[in-house]
Enzyme design. Sequence first.
Site, short mmCIF file in Angstrom:
data_model
loop_
_atom_site.label_atom_id
_atom_site.label_comp_id
_atom_site.label_asym_id
_atom_site.label_seq_id
_atom_site.Cartn_x
_atom_site.Cartn_y
_atom_site.Cartn_z
N ARG A 186 3.24 137.14 7.11
CA ARG A 186 4.20 138.26 7.29
C ARG A 186 4.29 138.51 8.80
O ARG A 186 3.60 139.34 9.36
CB ARG A 186 3.71 139.50 6.55
CG ARG A 186 4.75 140.60 6.50
CD ARG A 186 4.36 141.71 5.54
NE ARG A 186 5.40 142.73 5.51
CZ ARG A 186 5.46 143.75 6.37
NH1 ARG A 186 4.53 143.90 7.29
NH2 ARG A 186 6.44 144.64 6.29
N ILE A 188 -15.33 150.13 24.83
CA ILE A 188 -16.63 149.85 25.47
C ILE A 188 -17.60 149.29 24.42
O ILE A 188 -18.44 148.45 24.71
CB ILE A 188 -17.18 151.14 26.12
CG1 ILE A 188 -16.37 151.44 27.37
CG2 ILE A 188 -18.67 151.05 26.44
CD1 ILE A 188 -16.65 152.76 28.01
N GLN A 189 -17.41 149.74 23.17
CA GLN A 189 -18.29 149.25 22.08
C GLN A 189 -18.01 147.79 21.73
O GLN A 189 -18.83 147.12 21.11
CB GLN A 189 -18.08 150.09 20.81
CG GLN A 189 -18.45 151.54 20.98
CD GLN A 189 -17.75 152.42 19.96
OE1 GLN A 189 -18.32 152.75 18.94
NE2 GLN A 189 -16.51 152.80 20.24
N ASP A 248 -17.57 146.81 13.11
CA ASP A 248 -17.58 147.85 12.08
C ASP A 248 -18.56 147.57 10.94
O ASP A 248 -18.88 148.46 10.15
CB ASP A 248 -16.18 148.03 11.49
CG ASP A 248 -15.20 148.63 12.49
OD1 ASP A 248 -15.63 149.01 13.59
OD2 ASP A 248 -14.00 148.69 12.17
N GLY A 253 -9.82 141.93 16.22
CA GLY A 253 -10.36 142.54 17.43
C GLY A 253 -11.57 141.77 17.91
O GLY A 253 -12.35 141.27 17.11
N ASP A 269 -12.11 141.20 7.86
CA ASP A 269 -11.38 141.12 6.59
C ASP A 269 -9.90 140.76 6.81
O ASP A 269 -9.34 139.97 6.03
CB ASP A 269 -11.52 142.42 5.78
CG ASP A 269 -11.05 143.64 6.55
OD1 ASP A 269 -11.26 143.68 7.78
OD2 ASP A 269 -10.48 144.55 5.93
N THR A 329 -17.31 141.58 12.96
CA THR A 329 -16.70 142.88 13.26
C THR A 329 -17.80 143.84 13.69
O THR A 329 -18.89 143.84 13.11
CB THR A 329 -15.94 143.52 12.08
OG1 THR A 329 -15.79 144.92 12.33
CG2 THR A 329 -16.63 143.38 10.75
N ASP A 352 -18.20 145.99 8.15
CA ASP A 352 -17.65 146.41 6.85
C ASP A 352 -17.13 145.26 5.99
O ASP A 352 -16.28 145.46 5.14
CB ASP A 352 -16.55 147.46 7.07
CG ASP A 352 -15.39 146.93 7.92
OD1 ASP A 352 -15.49 145.78 8.40
OD2 ASP A 352 -14.41 147.66 8.09
N ARG A 404 -13.29 152.56 11.23
CA ARG A 404 -12.03 153.01 10.67
C ARG A 404 -12.22 153.63 9.29
O ARG A 404 -11.92 154.80 9.09
CB ARG A 404 -11.15 151.79 10.52
CG ARG A 404 -9.75 152.04 10.89
CD ARG A 404 -9.02 150.79 10.69
NE ARG A 404 -8.98 150.03 11.93
CZ ARG A 404 -8.00 149.20 12.19
NH1 ARG A 404 -7.04 149.04 11.32
NH2 ARG A 404 -7.98 148.53 13.30
O1 F6P Z 1 -11.86 146.53 13.52
C1 F6P Z 1 -12.67 146.80 14.60
C2 F6P Z 1 -12.14 147.93 15.41
O2 F6P Z 1 -13.06 148.03 16.42
C3 F6P Z 1 -11.92 149.27 14.70
O3 F6P Z 1 -13.06 150.06 14.57
C4 F6P Z 1 -10.86 149.91 15.56
O4 F6P Z 1 -10.11 150.85 14.83
C5 F6P Z 1 -10.03 148.75 15.96
O5 F6P Z 1 -10.90 147.64 16.02
C6 F6P Z 1 -9.27 148.90 17.24
O6 F6P Z 1 -8.53 147.76 17.48
P1 F6P Z 1 -7.54 147.49 18.71
O7 F6P Z 1 -8.06 146.29 19.42
O8 F6P Z 1 -6.23 147.16 18.11
O9 F6P Z 1 -7.50 148.69 19.56
#
Ligand code: F6P
Length: 380
Positions: free
Chosen positions: A83, A290-291, A145, A15, A121, A143, A147, A189
């Site tokens: 995969r 937006i984040q 997140d 992402g 990750d 990220t 994490d 998540r």
């Molecule tokens: O991994 C970062 C993150 O922002 C998560 O918090 C969220 O679940 C996910 O990406 C959403 O990803 P997508 O771009 O597939 O909607």
Amino acid sequence: MAPSIRRLGILTGGGDCPGLNAVIRAVAKTAILQYGIEVVGIEDGFQGLIEHRVRPLGIKDVSGILTRGGTILGSNNKCNPARYCTGRKPNGELIWEDVTEKCLTTLARERLESIIVIGGDGTMACAAPIAAAGINVIGVPKTIDNDLVGTEITFGFLTAVATATEALDRLHSTADSHHRVMVCEVMGRNAGWIALTAGVASGSDVILLPEIPFDLRRIADDIDRRMRDTGFAIVVVAEGARPQSGKQVVSRYDPTSHDPIRLGGIGNLVANEIADLTGVETRTTVLGHIQRGGAPIASDRILATNFGFHAMAVLASGKRNRMVVRENNLFSDIDLFETVGKQRLVPIDHPLIAAARAIGTSFGDGAGSITPKPIPSALV
Ligand code: F6P
């Protein structure tokens, strides 16, 4: 400088996140200006490597991108070369193939023996087979997140926290005017770093994290108390939070994706339960992408520039398959393979949780104040 490096590839995976362009710029400028290395951008993450979509990155291409959100290279969080979904059988069953060899062919044709992989990750896990096949992979931790294991901070996180905090501040004034409960769902998540940090920064009354399963009756009691005291309440909930007796809320499942589960919906679930249990008018806001969008804040521009520069320094030192990290405010690097399949969750006795509990913030579990353990905190 490792003598063999003449050309270098850069790939952004997973992402997107504020600060990706700042890393690309720092890597490319350092490579070109300090080491005379030619730089090549790989488009749309591993998809571009599979499909041989690359383009040269010169100084002009990376000028003016420091402040830009997203990634000029494009990204992808569906595709894992080891995969890879190539279609369906006549009976509807999905066909999975290992297409790592296609990535290695692209790299050989482009004369790329080293790549900088900017991702979380999932991206590091996708890069591991390519590293194991002999390509030198240097990872940069990305990220919102926050994490990733091995680093106290990832770039993009503090921008996401600033965005979420501003949204929560805005929800405060409208909650106050209407004497309502406002529930705000943020990303996160399995790790609740954004909810915890933005929740504390905005003075939210209830903070719900994936790491602390909640009890809706206790939340209702805490809201009742808050309504008596101030006449409104703010709840921030991470998308991965769940009730003690329930599961995470999944909004969509895409079986063809390397990352098939899309979370979302816990905000509405919590808001409806609060309204039913307390009788207080309640509204939900889902902050979502937006984040992830928009310009990085100053500290993320600096962190991203430092990570990009350090990635080049690690590569130039001749080290192989490392991820750059920051620990106790110092930059270093760890084994790339160490990060695969792991996540850095919020410790439930983190000092920030203790501080929040001490000032009356609810985590929906009914626990009062706790004594914090001396865990180093990288949140500021
Ligand atoms: O991994 C970062 C993150 O922002 C998560 O918090 C969220 O679940 C996910 O990406 C959403 O990803 P997508 O771009 O597939 O909607």
